[in-house]
Scaffold this active site. Sequence first.
Site, PDB file in Angstrom:
ATOM      1  N   HIS A  93      30.218  -9.237   7.794  1.00 55.21           N
ATOM      2  CA  HIS A  93      29.136  -8.340   8.206  1.00 55.21           C
ATOM      3  C   HIS A  93      28.880  -7.242   7.175  1.00 55.21           C
ATOM      4  O   HIS A  93      27.742  -6.806   7.010  1.00 55.21           O
ATOM      5  CB  HIS A  93      29.483  -7.734   9.566  1.00 55.21           C
ATOM      6  N   ASP A 140      29.114 -13.566   8.713  1.00 59.57           N
ATOM      7  CA  ASP A 140      28.567 -12.434   9.468  1.00 59.57           C
ATOM      8  C   ASP A 140      28.537 -12.767  10.957  1.00 59.57           C
ATOM      9  O   ASP A 140      28.073 -13.840  11.350  1.00 59.57           O
ATOM     10  CB  ASP A 140      27.153 -12.141   8.974  1.00 59.57           C
ATOM     11  N   SER A 155      22.618  -3.887   9.767  1.00 61.00           N
ATOM     12  CA  SER A 155      23.089  -3.970  11.143  1.00 61.00           C
ATOM     13  C   SER A 155      22.123  -3.234  12.076  1.00 61.00           C
ATOM     14  O   SER A 155      20.937  -3.531  12.109  1.00 61.00           O
ATOM     15  CB  SER A 155      24.521  -3.436  11.238  1.00 61.00           C
TER      16      SER A 155
END
Length: 330
Positions: free
Chosen positions: A263, A227, A74
């Site tokens: 995610h 995601d 991320s």
Amino acid sequence: MPGYGAGTGFFYRNLDGLSRAFKVYAVDWLGTGLSGRPAFTAVDRATTEDFFLESLNAWRAKQGLGKFILVGHSLGGYLAATYALRHPEQVEHLVLVGPAGIPAKPEGWESRFLGDTWSLRTQLYKLATQAWMSGITPGSVIRALGPWGPGLVEKYVTGRFSMQGQPLDAVERNVFKDYFYHIAAARGSGEYALRHILAPGAWAHAPLEDRLSELKVPVTFIYGEHDWMNPAAGVAAANKLDQLRPRKVSSDHVVEVVPDSGHFVFLEQPQRFNAALFRTTEFYLQHGLATKLIQQEEQDRLRKLQMLREEAQQEADKTTQQQKQAARQQ
């Protein structure tokens, strides 16, 4: 390297498996997780990147590390990419997991929220934008809630980590929520970097799609199927790199998409994520080791699924028995 608001504890399901092949260093960025929390004095993107990248490089030097495989998730993926751009001599291979900050903001993106007439949607967008740019963070909200903070974190953990893949069991949830709360409620530091790196909507001020052309090391992208950091951005970046340079290893410019995950792909599908990493790094491992480890991860995954099915069946049987007892009592 973890993402925004997270810590290396988020990788607890992966470390044992990865340590079969690697000496693993799980490191929290300065000002986050369980790392030190100095005052955050950065005032723009450049000084913000300096805050994270040079502290990581100082840690690397103190550890005596040579070249290493750098994995970032991320916002940690964005920072890992900028580290590899700045210190390519230190990075053997860059792995970006659901990375933030790759695509540029589409022109007119804000128009979906802004209109000529007053609306609740428009006012909420303006309020959220103002909060973002003034430096209000999830951590500051949790700290402000005082004794109600742990309850908010518990609701988030219970809901968020039961959406895809392998949900947290009761014991995991209990430990994870306490860990998550304490790293979120700790003194604010690195969390204040957000507005200097990303604009509202999580669009990077300096998108990686414009910077990865200068990358000198192999790079692989790993995404969860669902995601919210769109895998299409990774595919576009990989295709662009294919046009600019030859692949350095077979996994260079490759995009892996892990099914039934979001995610937090490494937490939701730990064995499949580890397998993706072993495929990515096969070039650096002893011949045949990656294949062996991938098979072992798949066996572990199937055993875990069987255990989850048995637990679900036991719970269903228990519920049925309770319903029958209640019916007899009536």
